[in-house]
Design an enzyme around this catalytic site. Sequence first.
Site, short mmCIF file in Angstrom:
data_model
loop_
_atom_site.label_atom_id
_atom_site.label_comp_id
_atom_site.label_asym_id
_atom_site.label_seq_id
_atom_site.Cartn_x
_atom_site.Cartn_y
_atom_site.Cartn_z
N SER A 135 45.63 42.66 33.25
CA SER A 135 44.63 43.42 34.02
C SER A 135 43.34 42.68 34.30
CB SER A 135 44.31 44.75 33.32
OG SER A 135 45.31 45.69 33.59
N SER A 182 44.47 46.09 36.47
CA SER A 182 43.67 47.29 36.63
C SER A 182 42.18 47.01 36.82
CB SER A 182 43.86 48.19 35.42
OG SER A 182 43.31 47.59 34.26
N LYS A 191 33.39 46.99 33.55
CA LYS A 191 34.53 47.88 33.82
C LYS A 191 34.26 49.27 33.25
CE LYS A 191 39.64 47.87 33.51
NZ LYS A 191 40.83 47.15 32.99
#
Lengths: 489, 100
Positions: free
Chosen positions: A178, A154, A79
């Site tokens: 997330s 997210s 990420k």
Amino acid sequence: MSASGETAVAIAAVVRSGRRSAVDVIDEHLARIEAHEGSVHAFNLVTAAEARAQAAEVDRRIAAGDDVGPLAGVPVAVKDNLCTNGVATTCSSKILEGWIPPYDATVVQRLAAAGAITVGKTNLDEFAMGSSTENSAFGPTRNPIDLSRVPGGSSGGSAAAVAADFAPISLGSDTGGSIRQPAAFCGVVGVKPTYGLVSRYGLIAFASSLDQVGPFADTVEDAALLLEVIAGHDPADATSIPQPSPSLVEHLDDGVNGLRVGLVTELIGDGIHPDVAARVREAAEALAAAGATVEEVSVPAVAYGLSAYYLIAPAEASSNLARFDGVRYGLRVDAPTTNEMMVATRTAGFGPEVKRRIMLGTYALSAGYYDAFYGQAQKVRTLIARDFAAAYDRFDVLLSPTTPTTAFGLGAIADPLTMYLNDICTIPTNLAGDCAVSVPFGTDRDDLPVGVQILAPSLGEVTMFRAARVVEAAAPARSSAATDGRFHA
Amino acid sequence: MPAHISRDDVAHVAKLARLSVDDAELDTFTAQLGAILEHAEDVEALDLADVPPTSHPFDLVNVLRPDEPGATLTSDAALAGAPQAEDGRFRVPTILGEAP
């Protein structure tokens, strides 16, 4: 599975034995990324040259007889809010566009030390604030299961990267869901570890008392192996629990005979799509068939989780994001005075959702409102922790949906509060500091994946993974029509 | 139903947060923040006088390391990402509101 239908465990085994080169594995995954990344947009950056060089080094060390580690030659996507030394890290924000961190996050160091090979930095909602990955300054990620739908967020890029077979495993971060919500939307496994189990050093902070790094994978075993690699004490993180990484894979097949499973009443009724609720009840039946006892249990305070979270997380974010002021890193918009420069920089650099949360948090912390909002939310946090503790006196793990619905269409949810409701089942775990995993379990009437959430108390990962393994084994296979539909929505 | 946050409140917190918002954004943010705070009424309404607050999942204690020199970022590495640097320091425009 990976491009070759292989898990991380299988790839590491063939690479470690020298039967297949790490370079070959990486080339195969990079070719798949090249073919499909244009339609998915899982990555902000694909680090093909670095990945090939690292793979060649892994092959060289294996030829020399070195033990390269449990993830030897395994492609991993990271990420883009985790710092990577010498490789751009943006948080999908214009305010950090072009910034090159001078150090690696601890989890990135541990991946490399285990022999894993980072293939790229994945897209996210700006600063991890969102539930659809539509808040990225660099454009949305699409769900590989159905390209007209969001991957969740997210950590949408990390979930999509695994679902699209760009890498068998990836890292995300979970502040209110997330990791688990995008895992559910994309039909993969996603874990929010116990707060403090995984180092946050080098994770760009959103809400420091809630943030936790965790794994995505196609299988429960791969997720457990990846968590073993990244977990364990880190002196560089003052909130890191001073214990070594737990043995998770070793206990995966211990079964659930005699395990007490509580189905959370507040998270299975109103507001949950009937198809999702039906899959969760079927997962409960599968656990019972495997020898667990299953009963409903009320955890009343979880009903207040959403409200408490959307006061606490923005409050912490408003403080954490004060550091983006055009002085030390990232964007600067020139202006005559420093104050004007800071205002111009932050106004140009942050997107609307980030601004919304900064303002909400500033308000919740401001004089005259602190007690009513932030102070009250902190007390609700106590209630939620108490109610979970009471439930865990009677049950080993709890069961709920991961999300109220399956993946929705791009652009389908414009109202912020409606978007926040995606997180009602996942937020309470972050507020309590406990662990939870989302396991794919069947589909809804539109053939979209459903995620079942297994929750466990702080440091209850071993038991959580045992239950996850049983749910995974009982999960109905997705129809071949659905899997063939990948990239052709 | 009284407004939970006024347009002036939003303008004030934007200023505190070093953000500039135009008139149209003020309207949008006021409505959106109002809706979120209205949802938070369920928490506002609870009687929690006897409940202690929780700021963190576990009790934090000071974590100390031995007071020995170790490897750190070099000054050049720390300044490499800065928009402007000079003589080993971050460079900023005029402070204290003085015009250049």
